[in-house]
Each structure stands twice: as C-alpha cells, then as structure tokens.
Write an enzyme that holds these catalytic residues in place. Structure first.
Site, PDB file in Angstrom:
ATOM      1  N   ASN A  77       0.831  -1.206   0.000  1.00  0.00           N
ATOM      2  CA  ASN A  77       0.000   0.000   0.000  1.00  0.00           C
ATOM      3  C   ASN A  77       0.863   1.252   0.000  1.00  0.00           C
ATOM      4  O   ASN A  77       0.937   1.974  -0.984  1.00  0.00           O
ATOM      5  CB  ASN A  77      -0.947  -0.009   1.204  1.00  0.00           C
ATOM      6  CG  ASN A  77      -2.030   1.032   1.099  1.00  0.00           C
ATOM      7  OD1 ASN A  77      -1.797   2.155   0.666  1.00  0.00           O
ATOM      8  ND2 ASN A  77      -3.248   0.683   1.508  1.00  0.00           N
ATOM      9  N   ASP A  78       1.527   1.514   1.096  1.00  0.00           N
ATOM     10  CA  ASP A  78       2.252   2.773   1.274  1.00  0.00           C
ATOM     11  C   ASP A  78       3.393   2.947   0.277  1.00  0.00           C
ATOM     12  O   ASP A  78       3.670   4.060  -0.166  1.00  0.00           O
ATOM     13  CB  ASP A  78       2.804   2.863   2.702  1.00  0.00           C
ATOM     14  CG  ASP A  78       1.697   2.731   3.736  1.00  0.00           C
ATOM     15  OD1 ASP A  78       0.644   3.357   3.545  1.00  0.00           O
ATOM     16  OD2 ASP A  78       1.891   1.992   4.723  1.00  0.00           O
ATOM     17  N   VAL A  79       4.069   1.838  -0.107  1.00  0.00           N
ATOM     18  CA  VAL A  79       5.251   1.950  -0.967  1.00  0.00           C
ATOM     19  C   VAL A  79       4.883   2.216  -2.425  1.00  0.00           C
ATOM     20  O   VAL A  79       5.770   2.432  -3.258  1.00  0.00           O
ATOM     21  CB  VAL A  79       6.119   0.685  -0.875  1.00  0.00           C
ATOM     22  CG1 VAL A  79       6.648   0.511   0.541  1.00  0.00           C
ATOM     23  CG2 VAL A  79       5.362  -0.555  -1.332  1.00  0.00           C
ATOM     24  N   SER A 125       0.375   2.303   7.605  1.00  0.00           N
ATOM     25  CA  SER A 125       0.537   3.666   8.107  1.00  0.00           C
ATOM     26  C   SER A 125      -0.808   4.355   8.327  1.00  0.00           C
ATOM     27  O   SER A 125      -0.862   5.433   8.920  1.00  0.00           O
ATOM     28  CB  SER A 125       1.360   4.496   7.115  1.00  0.00           C
ATOM     29  OG  SER A 125       0.641   4.700   5.917  1.00  0.00           O
TER      30      SER A 125
END
Length: 471
Positions: A394-396, A435
């Site tokens: 997700n975040d990357v 996150s």
C-alpha cells in the site's frame, strides 16, 4: 601460555568469520554461506569461553562448578529454543522474531554491565563510564525491542501518544543521564547504591517511551536502529571485558546497523530524528481524500490480461507474507514466463515489516535473484510495462507521497506502479495500509482491484492461465 594463545587465536578467527559472514550476507547468492560462516565464528567464541576456564584464578575456583553448570544450561536452553523457533517461524512472524532476538542481545549487554556495577571492586573512571554507557544503550535496546515486538505481533495495535509526550521523553532522558553520572560517582561513596538501581529502571523505561509513539510505517527503520544499538552496547561491554572478539563483533554490527538505518531513513526521505520524534501519521494540513470509485475484477480476468501482455512487474507487500502465498505466486510467474511474458519483481527498501523482508520471502519461494530489482533500478520501467501486479502493498506505491504536501508520507520515494498501463491490486479489503494513509492509486482509471486473500486469488489465477494454455 598455550591456553591463552588458543583463546586469543580463536578470537581472531571468530572476528574474521564474523566480518566475512556479514560481507557475504550483502548478496542473496552468498547469504546462506555468510550465515554459516558467522555461526562457526560464534562456535569458536563459545569454545574459547570454556577453554578459558583453565586460566581461572584460585579465588574463583570454589564457584567454578556452579558457574559452568549454569553456563551449560543456559547454552542448551538458548540453542534449543532459538533453533526450534528459527525452523518453525512463519514468514509473517519473522520481523517479530528478529525484534525479540535483537532485544536479547541488548539485554545481554546490559546484564554484563550490571554484573560489573554490582561488584564491590574498584573500577577506573574510563572503564566505569564505558560500562554505564553500554548499560544505557543495552537497556534501551532491550525494552524498545520488546515494545517493537509487541507492535509487530499485533499486541499493541496503535501508537501510544499523549500531549506533552516529547517533553516528557526529553525529561526522562535527562534524568537518565543524571542517574548515569551519579552511578559513576557512586564509587566515591559506595553506600549510595540507589542511583544505580534507578538508572537501570529509567533506562528501561526510556526504551519503552521512545518506542510507544512510533507508527507502523517506521518499524523497519526502528528495528534497524535497535540492531545498531545492540551492536554498540556489545562492543562497549567487550571493551570492558577485554574481549577482542566481542568488541569486533559489536563494532561490526553497530556500524552496519547504523549504516542500514541511515539508508532506510533515506529511502523514506526522512531524517532519523524525524522518524523518532515526528509522530508519523499526524499532519498539520488536511489531505484531500481519493476521488472516484474502485473498480473490481475477477482473478481470472486479471490473470488473462497479464498472460497476453508482454511485460509484468510484481510488487510484493506484507499481505503476501500474511497469506503465505509466495509459492503460489512463483507458480503463477513461471507460467507467465513460459508463455513469453517478461516478469520482474520490484522491491521497495521499506516493504514489509523489517529490512529485506520481501527479499527473504521471495528467496524462500525459489524466485531467481536476477528477477528481483531494487527500486532505483526498476522505477523507470513501470511507464513502459503492460501490467503491474501489487500484492498486499500500500504505502510503498502510494502516489500521494509525490503530490500531496499535506500527506504524512509526502516526500517518501515510492515504486512508480501507478505509471503502468494497467495496475492490478490483490488486497483483502478496501482499507488503508499499515501507516493508515489512503492510497489514491486504487481509485485511478488504470487500476483494478482483485479483492480476496492472496493465496486464494493467486490459486484462481494459476487455474485461469493453465486453462488458457490447454485451449
């Protein structure tokens, strides 16, 4: 003299094996050989410890049998438990295991310092100061790693924050330093033992308070930092014990851990102080929510598109480890490759829950090393690839990091998966990543969601491409 020569030589050999092992671990091709070499180095050190018993002073001989017995019991229990956990640990639990083992290293260094400080013999000022510093770092590494373990294991699910927390932590650190100074001064007044006991308590509490407010997205950096702390503490205690092997091993681990921490922080475009004190996830502005709606597709349709494409880049994430689907993923990849599809894997430096998590995951499945690319080596390829397959990440891959200054992840380098002609995302639900930040990529027109457990979805994809091959 012969015993002393053998002990000294074993320390030199062990140090060389430690350094070689660490160097070999820098490449997946030689990593296993490096681990084995470092293991032999540790064997030399343990053997030298028992061999050194022949040099024990007459005053200590009455307690020799008890101490040797305790050492053997501790060695057997530690080896059996660690060996069992190392063989049975699931890939999803690997970060927790790394955190807890790292904490034990820091705790050992703190325990060595405690033994020195509990003695009634006089210690010169410099060794005494080094002992106290090693105790401080070891205690922080121990308690901080235990909290990191609890966070990674889901026992602490959210960062613990309160108003004035930074000021409280700063005051606690100052108090710990004062107690450390008083502990050193204690030897001028041996009856004043209270500062020493309070020092250890404050140092352990400091590790807890440092770690509690740190969010999940910073866990890889935090684990690396505590690894550096443990190495530094061990190196300092090696100096106190006049043990070259311990000093070298500690310095190597401390310096490599520090370098890795800096590289990890750089990969997130954040300073170490920002990681430790910024309360990741809190922003001063207001980030706009994603616009549009998610588009969902059947696993068979997604698999068919990739089967008839010319190139596919796969972005693995923690969701792949949770589903234990790495073997099924590689089965799918092998079918694509046999059909003439160019398949590559893209790895973000902070993907997963610890440094190198995704590399270990893919290696476990047997993915060839030449198919795995670091972020800086593959990012330009997304714009020309037919499809990007994101699994549990997700975040990357969140493009908000590039565009939204109000986002808490703004400025963090990402994998440019959003530039692919078509993006498929295997995800269990529509929630946010670790996150807690929403990903607008999932709402883009070129993005299709394939909802479900990665193991089940990839199994259906494998069935779909196999059926295509038989028609």
């Amino acid at each position: 003299m012969f015993v002393e020569y053998c002990v000294g030589l074993s320390g030199l050999v062990a140090s060389g094996l430690f350094i070689y092992g660490l160097k070999a671990m820098s490449s997946p091709v030689t990593a296993v050989a490096g681990i084995v070499a470092a293991g032999y180095g540790m064997l030399f050190v343990v053997a030298a410890t028992f061999l050194n018993l022949f040099n024990i002073t007459p005053e200590a001989r009455p307690n020799l049998l008890v101490n040797v017995g305790l050492g053997v019991v501790a060695l057997l229990l530690g080896s059996l438990w660690a060996g069992w956990r190392g063989r049975t640990v699931q890939m999803t639990s690997m970060p927790q295991m790394v955190a807890i083992f790292n904490g034990m290293g820091g705790g050992s260094a703190a325990a060595l310092a405690a033994v020195e400080l509990l003695g009634n013999h006089d210690i010169p000022l410099l060794p005494l100061s080094v002992t106290v510093i090693g105790a401080l770092i070891g205690c922080i590494s121990l308690s901080g790693s235990l909290i990191a373990w609890a966070k990674l294991d889901g026992r602490i699910r959210k960062p613990f924050r309160f108003s004035g927390q930074r000021a409280f932590n700063a005051a606690l650190f100052a108090a710990t330093v004062v107690l450390a100074v008083l502990t050193v001064m204690r030897y001028a007044t041996p009856s004043a033992e209270l500062p020493r006991d309070l020092f250890f308590g404050a140092a352990l509490l400091l590790g807890v308070c440092m770690t509690l407010p740190i969010g999940g997205a910073d866990m890889p950096v935090l684990i690396s930092l505590y690894n550096a702390f443990t190495g530094l503490a061990v190196g300092l205690e090696g100096y106190i014990m006049n043990d070259p092997a311990l000093m070298i091993a500690g310095m190597v681990v401390g310096s490599s851990g520090t370098l890795l921490t800096a590289l990890m922080a750089k990969a997130m475009n954040r300073s170490l102080t920002n990681v430790l004190f910024s309360n990741f996830g809190e922003t001063g502005g207001s980030s706009k929510g994603p616009e549009g709606e998610m588009t969902a597709a059947d696993p068979a349709d997604a698999a068919t598109t990739m089967r008839y494409g010319a190139s596919v880049i796969i972005v693995p994430g923690y969701g792949l480890a949770v589903a234990q689907a790495q073997q099924k993923l590689y089965e799918f990849v092998k079918i694509l490759v046999a059909a003439g599809v160019d398949v590559k894997f893209a790895i973000h430096p902070v993907a997963g829950r610890m440094p190198g998590h995704m590399n270990v995951l893919l290696a476990e499945a047997g993915v060839p090393y030449d198919m795995i690319y670091d972020m800086e080596d593959i990012n330009d390829s997304f714009a020309t690839t037919d499809a990007a397959l994101i699994i549990g990440a997700n975040d990357v891959v969140n493009p908000e990091a590039l565009t939204d200054k109000a986002s808490p992840i703004y400025g963090m380098p990402i994998l440019n998966a959003y530039k692919a002609h078509q993006v498929f995302v295997i995800k269990r639900g529509s929630g946010t990543g670790y996150s807690g930040v929403e990903n607008p990529l999932f709402f883009q027109k070129n993005c299709t969601m394939v909802f479900g457990d990665a193991q089940a979805v990839l199994s259906k994809m494998v069935e779909a491409v196999k059926a295509l091959g038989s028609t």
